[in-house]
Scaffold this motif. Structure first.
Motif, PDB file in Angstrom:
ATOM      1  N   CYS A 300       0.852  -1.127   0.030  1.00 54.72           N
ATOM      2  CA  CYS A 300      -0.104   0.091  -0.068  1.00 54.72           C
ATOM      3  C   CYS A 300       1.023   1.325   0.039  1.00 54.72           C
ATOM      4  O   CYS A 300       0.274   2.334  -0.341  1.00 54.72           O
ATOM      5  N   THR A 301       2.217   1.223   0.172  1.00 56.40           N
ATOM      6  CA  THR A 301       3.102   2.305   0.331  1.00 56.40           C
ATOM      7  C   THR A 301       4.036   2.262  -0.986  1.00 56.40           C
ATOM      8  O   THR A 301       4.855   3.456  -1.002  1.00 56.40           O
ATOM      9  N   PRO A 339      -4.401  12.774 -10.236  1.00 53.37           N
ATOM     10  CA  PRO A 339      -3.923  11.746  -9.229  1.00 53.37           C
ATOM     11  C   PRO A 339      -3.109  12.725  -8.182  1.00 53.37           C
ATOM     12  O   PRO A 339      -2.308  13.808  -8.531  1.00 53.37           O
ATOM     13  N   ALA A 343       0.994   9.814  -4.870  1.00 58.54           N
ATOM     14  CA  ALA A 343       0.108   8.748  -4.868  1.00 58.54           C
ATOM     15  C   ALA A 343       0.712   7.361  -4.942  1.00 58.54           C
ATOM     16  O   ALA A 343       1.939   7.479  -6.037  1.00 58.54           O
ATOM     17  N   THR A 344       0.420   6.420  -4.287  1.00 57.31           N
ATOM     18  CA  THR A 344       1.228   5.160  -4.508  1.00 57.31           C
ATOM     19  C   THR A 344       0.625   4.335  -5.513  1.00 57.31           C
ATOM     20  O   THR A 344      -0.397   4.736  -6.288  1.00 57.31           O
ATOM     21  N   ALA A 346      -0.825   1.316  -5.408  1.00 62.54           N
ATOM     22  CA  ALA A 346      -2.311   0.971  -5.076  1.00 62.54           C
ATOM     23  C   ALA A 346      -3.271   2.008  -5.324  1.00 62.54           C
ATOM     24  O   ALA A 346      -4.352   1.777  -5.678  1.00 62.54           O
ATOM     25  N   GLU A 347      -2.842   3.185  -4.773  1.00 59.64           N
ATOM     26  CA  GLU A 347      -3.783   4.476  -5.266  1.00 59.64           C
ATOM     27  C   GLU A 347      -4.120   4.711  -6.486  1.00 59.64           C
ATOM     28  O   GLU A 347      -5.179   4.758  -6.831  1.00 59.64           O
ATOM     29  N   LEU A 348      -3.061   4.381  -7.315  1.00 54.70           N
ATOM     30  CA  LEU A 348      -3.370   4.783  -8.872  1.00 54.70           C
ATOM     31  C   LEU A 348      -4.026   3.852  -9.460  1.00 54.70           C
ATOM     32  O   LEU A 348      -4.975   3.990 -10.338  1.00 54.70           O
ATOM     33  N   ARG A 350      -6.190   1.867  -8.155  1.00 57.54           N
ATOM     34  CA  ARG A 350      -7.998   2.085  -7.747  1.00 57.54           C
ATOM     35  C   ARG A 350      -8.359   3.307  -8.548  1.00 57.54           C
ATOM     36  O   ARG A 350      -9.485   3.164  -9.120  1.00 57.54           O
ATOM     37  N   ARG A 351      -7.742   4.394  -8.533  1.00 57.30           N
ATOM     38  CA  ARG A 351      -8.181   5.753  -9.150  1.00 57.30           C
ATOM     39  C   ARG A 351      -8.374   5.440 -10.998  1.00 57.30           C
ATOM     40  O   ARG A 351      -9.402   5.788 -11.351  1.00 57.30           O
TER      41      ARG A 351
END
Length: 579
Positions: A300-301, A339, A343-344, A346-348, A350-351
């Motif tokens: 996640c990081t 973004p 952003a990690t 994982a975040e990218l 999902r987005r």
């Protein structure tokens, strides 16, 4: 769900580019093509001579009806042989609206190298297998000589537009005259391009070259023959080109929510599928399918790739003809995606998955196979368009990404599908932008992955042919895991309760109060629902056209049909979803 439109052109290329001789004295040769007894395209070749050398210009086209829509695809190639023996190729492949264009060159000084260039991309060097025949005129000579001597054909070629090696291996069967061609000889054997291989019969004349080819793809007979030969009679009642890409399943109202399932193959042969954490063999033709574990801990990081990528990541961060994320149109898309700084991965992921799902408003089968840059400009299509756009955006943002070809279960059927894997931590994490699933649902059969490096790298042909003679069947408990008791419906790992209501469960169908069908569903898109609702407990919902979509949490949604707007508000307020 996508279907292998490109396979039609692949057949044409394997059966025609490999075998259609160019006219040796000028003029044009034209071929017609039939698929499942219906005329659906053709090809032509023209040879000219001039001061710059000998030029062979070819074109292949295909046109099919799918879901009431006509899909057209076209390939054009010009091959020039200069007096010094060097070759120059110019080509254009239109799998959708915007063609992919490129050039290639070959010189006798480097017989094993082909230089390929596409617009806005660096030069690519392709290593040709030893003994590869590139010049179409040499193919002509080989076929005629084989027919004259009644000897086998062993040809190794290379499809320049799709960047795929091709082969033709035929044995002479004997004289078999065709109308107007008394010297025709029939051959039988195999033709292949990339991973696609098929049994083939071919009629070749010692003076005229190739006359007719008959092969099959996924059980569908395909015929290509010289213009002027008697046309094939239109077939009635034959299965269409697309039927083998769809299979039925025992009904289950919560297919997208199934966390794991054991499936067995019922059909011909033993299937060898890739193995990973989501797809594990339990024995011959038996697999355990599981949803990917959620991202956790260091996953996640992990930041996106900055600067030069590693050799391992480089193919999955590259711009290619299908994912040219350096096209200026992606500047606007990234700005819309917005973004956040830092952003990690994982975040990218999902987005981007949610963004692609929303960006492609027209989710239909009208597109053959569009490149990511075309989808960015014209947001329309099915799973392939969702997939290539997601791969392009992730790579643009520094997340290694690749496509996956396989089969997915949705509703009461299985169909060919294309989804995405992103490299996060030590694993490839599966997501599905067609349904906005992070991670992707469990019930899907992965046949292979693709880096989308070229037009021939998608793999639809192998996907369709793999399942032509059977299907995958889920083992118990499957839908038997669902049960109802009064105002509560129970499934594996969840319960739905609506005080004062009654559930009914008959043959895989779940109904509420005897008239509202209830199923798990992808998140509603802007084209399917018109109004956002919110329940008393903060639960989100969408309502439109007599259907309620209720947010079940964790990216999952519940669909309730045949409801009025007041009923939708009541259901959203009262529905309890326990996990």
């Amino acid at each position: 769900m996508a279907v292998p439109i490109r396979a039609i052109l692949t057949f044409t290329l394997a059966a025609v580019l490999l075998a259609d001789p160019a006219p040796r004295t000028g003029g044009t040769q034209t071929f017609r093509q039939w698929i499942a007894g219906q005329e659906a395209g053709g090809s032509s070749r023209k040879l000219t001579r001039g001061p710059e050398g000998v030029r062979i210009e070819s074109r292949e086209w295909a046109k099919l009806e799918r879901m009431g829509v006509t899909i057209s695809q076209d390939l054009w190639e010009s091959a020039l042989k200069r007096p010094d023996g060097s070759l120059q190729f110019t080509f254009r492949v239109a799998l959708s609206q915007e063609p992919v264009e490129g050039q290639a060159s070959w010189t006798p000084a480097e017989p094993g190298k082909l230089r390929v260039t596409y617009r806005n991309l660096p030069v690519k060097t392709v290593d040709l297998p030893e003994g590869t025949t590139l010049w179409p005129g040499d193919v002509d000579d080989l076929l005629k000589a084989a027919a004259a001597a009644r000897r086998p054909v062993h040809l190794r070629s290379f499809n320049v537009p799709t960047q795929q090696p091709a082969a033709l291996d035929l044995e002479p069967v004997g004289a078999d005259p065709l109308p107007g061609y008394p010297g025709a000889v029939r051959f039988r054997g195999k033709a292949s391009e990339g991973p696609m291989a098929q049994e083939m019969e071919m009629w070749i004349d010692p003076a005229e070259g190739d006359l007719k080819s008959v092969g099959s793809f996924a059980g569908i007979v395909m015929v290509s023959q010289r213009e002027g030969l008697p046309p094939l009679a239109a077939a009635k009642g034959d299965k269409t080109f697309f039927e083998p890409t769809l299979k039925t399943l025992p009904p289950h109202p919560f297919v997208p929510w199934v966390r794991d399932v054991t499936v067995r193959w019922e059909g011909k042969g033993t299937l060898d599928l890739p193995v990973d954490a989501q797809q594990r063999p339990l024995g011959p033709n038996r697999f355990r399918l599981e949803r990917a574990a959620p991202l956790a801990g260091a996953e996640c990081t992990e930041p996106p790739v900055k600067g030069a990528p590693s050799a391992e990541d480089r193919p999955f961060l590259a711009a290619t003809p299908l994912v040219q994320f350096r096209d200026p149109v992606f500047d606007g898309l990234v700005k819309r995606l917005d973004p956040p700084p830092g952003a990690t991965r994982a975040e990218l992921v999902r987005r981007v998955t949610a963004f692609v799902y929303d960006w492609i408003r027209d989710k239909d089968y009208t597109v053959g196979f569009a490149s990511a840059q075309e989808v960015a400009r014209c947001p329309r299509g099915d799973c392939t368009e969702h997939g290539v756009l997601e791969v392009a955006l992730l790579r643009r943002l520094g997340v290694p990404a690749r496509g996956v070809v396989g089969w997915v279960a949705m509703g009461e059927g299985m169909g060919l599908h294309f989804w995405v894997e992103a490299r996060i931590g030590a694993r490839w994490f599966p997501v599905d932008p067609t349904f906005d699933m992070v991670p992707a649902s469990a019930f899907r059969l992965k046949l292979g992955t693709t880096d989308l490096a070229d037009l021939g790298a998608v793999g639809w042909e192998n996907a369709a042919s793999t399942f032509q003679d059977g299907t995958w069947v889920p083992e118990a408990p499957w839908a038997a895991a669902v049960r109802v008791q009064g105002d509560t419906a129970y499934g594996p790992g969840f319960a739905l309760r609506l005080p004062g209501s009654r559930w009914t469960w008959v043959e895989g169908r779940l109904d509420l109060d005897g008239r509202h069908r209830v199923t798990a569903s992808p998140r509603p898109g802007s084209s399917s629902a018109v109004r956002l609702l919110q329940g008393r407990d903060g639960r989100r919902g969408w309502f439109g056209s007599g259907t309620l979509w209720a947010d079940a949490g964790g990216g999952e949604w519940l669909r309730v049909e045949a409801v009025s707007e007041p009923e939708a508000f009541r259901l959203l307020d009262a529905l309890e979803i326990r996990r």
